[in-house]
Write an enzyme that holds these catalytic residues in place. Sequence first.
Site, short mmCIF file in Angstrom:
data_model
loop_
_atom_site.label_atom_id
_atom_site.label_comp_id
_atom_site.label_asym_id
_atom_site.label_seq_id
_atom_site.Cartn_x
_atom_site.Cartn_y
_atom_site.Cartn_z
N SER A 42 22.64 -90.89 -88.14
CA SER A 42 22.04 -90.08 -87.09
C SER A 42 23.13 -89.47 -86.21
O SER A 42 23.84 -90.18 -85.48
CB SER A 42 21.09 -90.92 -86.23
N HIS A 98 20.94 -87.07 -90.41
CA HIS A 98 19.72 -87.15 -89.60
C HIS A 98 19.98 -86.44 -88.28
O HIS A 98 20.93 -86.74 -87.56
CB HIS A 98 19.33 -88.61 -89.37
N ASP A 136 18.36 -85.31 -84.68
CA ASP A 136 17.30 -85.61 -83.71
C ASP A 136 17.14 -84.49 -82.69
O ASP A 136 18.05 -84.23 -81.91
CB ASP A 136 17.64 -86.90 -82.95
N MET A 184 15.12 -83.28 -79.41
CA MET A 184 14.28 -83.79 -78.30
C MET A 184 14.09 -82.70 -77.26
O MET A 184 15.02 -81.95 -76.98
CB MET A 184 14.97 -84.98 -77.64
N HIS A 198 14.45 -84.35 -87.47
CA HIS A 198 13.40 -85.16 -86.84
C HIS A 198 13.03 -84.49 -85.52
O HIS A 198 13.80 -84.52 -84.57
CB HIS A 198 13.97 -86.57 -86.63
N MET A 245 11.29 -84.40 -82.25
CA MET A 245 10.61 -85.14 -81.18
C MET A 245 10.25 -84.12 -80.10
O MET A 245 10.76 -84.17 -78.98
CB MET A 245 11.54 -86.24 -80.64
N MET A 280 8.98 -95.13 -86.81
CA MET A 280 9.93 -95.41 -85.72
C MET A 280 9.96 -96.93 -85.50
O MET A 280 8.92 -97.55 -85.29
CB MET A 280 9.49 -94.73 -84.42
N GLY A 303 19.22 -93.43 -78.65
CA GLY A 303 19.88 -94.25 -79.66
C GLY A 303 20.21 -95.61 -79.06
O GLY A 303 20.08 -95.83 -77.85
N ASP A 345 13.64 -95.43 -88.64
CA ASP A 345 14.54 -94.88 -87.62
C ASP A 345 14.56 -95.77 -86.38
O ASP A 345 13.53 -95.94 -85.71
CB ASP A 345 14.04 -93.48 -87.24
N GLY A 349 22.23 -94.73 -86.41
CA GLY A 349 23.05 -93.99 -85.45
C GLY A 349 24.19 -94.83 -84.94
O GLY A 349 25.33 -94.76 -85.43
N SER A 350 23.91 -95.66 -83.93
CA SER A 350 24.98 -96.42 -83.30
C SER A 350 25.67 -97.39 -84.26
O SER A 350 26.87 -97.63 -84.14
CB SER A 350 24.45 -97.16 -82.06
C1 DX5 Z 1 15.76 -92.12 -81.57
C2 DX5 Z 1 16.26 -91.30 -82.70
C3 DX5 Z 1 17.12 -92.03 -83.67
C4 DX5 Z 1 18.39 -92.59 -83.10
C5 DX5 Z 1 18.64 -93.89 -83.80
O1 DX5 Z 1 14.81 -91.43 -80.86
O2 DX5 Z 1 15.17 -90.76 -83.43
O3 DX5 Z 1 17.40 -91.26 -84.83
O4 DX5 Z 1 19.50 -91.75 -83.25
O5 DX5 Z 1 19.70 -94.53 -83.19
P1 DX5 Z 1 20.09 -96.03 -83.48
O6 DX5 Z 1 20.37 -96.15 -84.96
O7 DX5 Z 1 21.30 -96.23 -82.64
O8 DX5 Z 1 18.94 -96.90 -83.05
ZN ZN Z 2 15.55 -89.80 -85.41
#
Ligand code: DX5
Ligand code: ZN
Length: 220
Positions: free
Chosen positions: A9, A34, A36, A38, A67, A69, A138, A145, A176, A198-199
């Site tokens: 991500s 990926h 994101d 928002m 993705h 959001m 989710m 993240g 995710d 992600g992290s």
């Molecule tokens: C959250 C995002 C994720 C996020 C995941 O709203 O949709 O894609 O980047 O991050 P981690 O893997 O750090 O939980």
């Molecule tokens: Zn995501």
Amino acid sequence: MSNILIAPSVLAADFANLQRDIEMVNNSQADWFHIDVMDGHFVPNISFGMPVIEAINRHATKPLDVHLMIEKPERYLEEFKRIGAANITVHYEACTHLHRTIQQIKDLGCLAGVVLNPATPVSVVEEILPDCGMILLMSVNPGYGGQKFIESTYEKVRKLRKMIDERGLTTLIEIDGGVNQETGQKLVDAGADVLIAGSYVFGNSNPLEAIAGLKNIKRV
Ligand code: DX5
Ligand code: ZN
């Protein structure tokens, strides 16, 4: 299916060194980027928009898994396709006419997916399942993240796996939020096909190794 797909991500990348981080993913065993998006309405946070995604796509050598959001995602589907989206996922909770929106994504030639928030049961996708290339569950509340993985996700994955298998469908199950080597293994055992991280990837001292570890997860 033993070939698990991995989608780092970009939200967790270093935005001041985005090209470096994109090249890292290009050179890794990851399958997708990926992305994101928002809007500060559907989720409290704002991430990045079209010009950034377009720039990512100029360097990325792997498909973009976008993705959304955002509220009323149908307003922007064509634009996301134009700037490089291969997959587009929209939230069940953000779409009044979900069936139409999924058809629009498919008509654009993208892999279409529905995303469910942690509190939304998998039963709501029963009718739309045959139209979807993917269902994204989710495993954290969307918007940020680095959150803690919600344990009840495993049961949701098992239920959805059963729904898909009983119908003889090939719909992918993507997860995710809070994915690492340990939760990733349990998710794959429960029936997940695609892991977003992600992290765990970008916060790792060796991101290539983190991706390789996830990619090597086998369903037991
Ligand atoms: C959250 C995002 C994720 C996020 C995941 O709203 O949709 O894609 O980047 O991050 P981690 O893997 O750090 O939980
Ligand atoms: Zn995501």
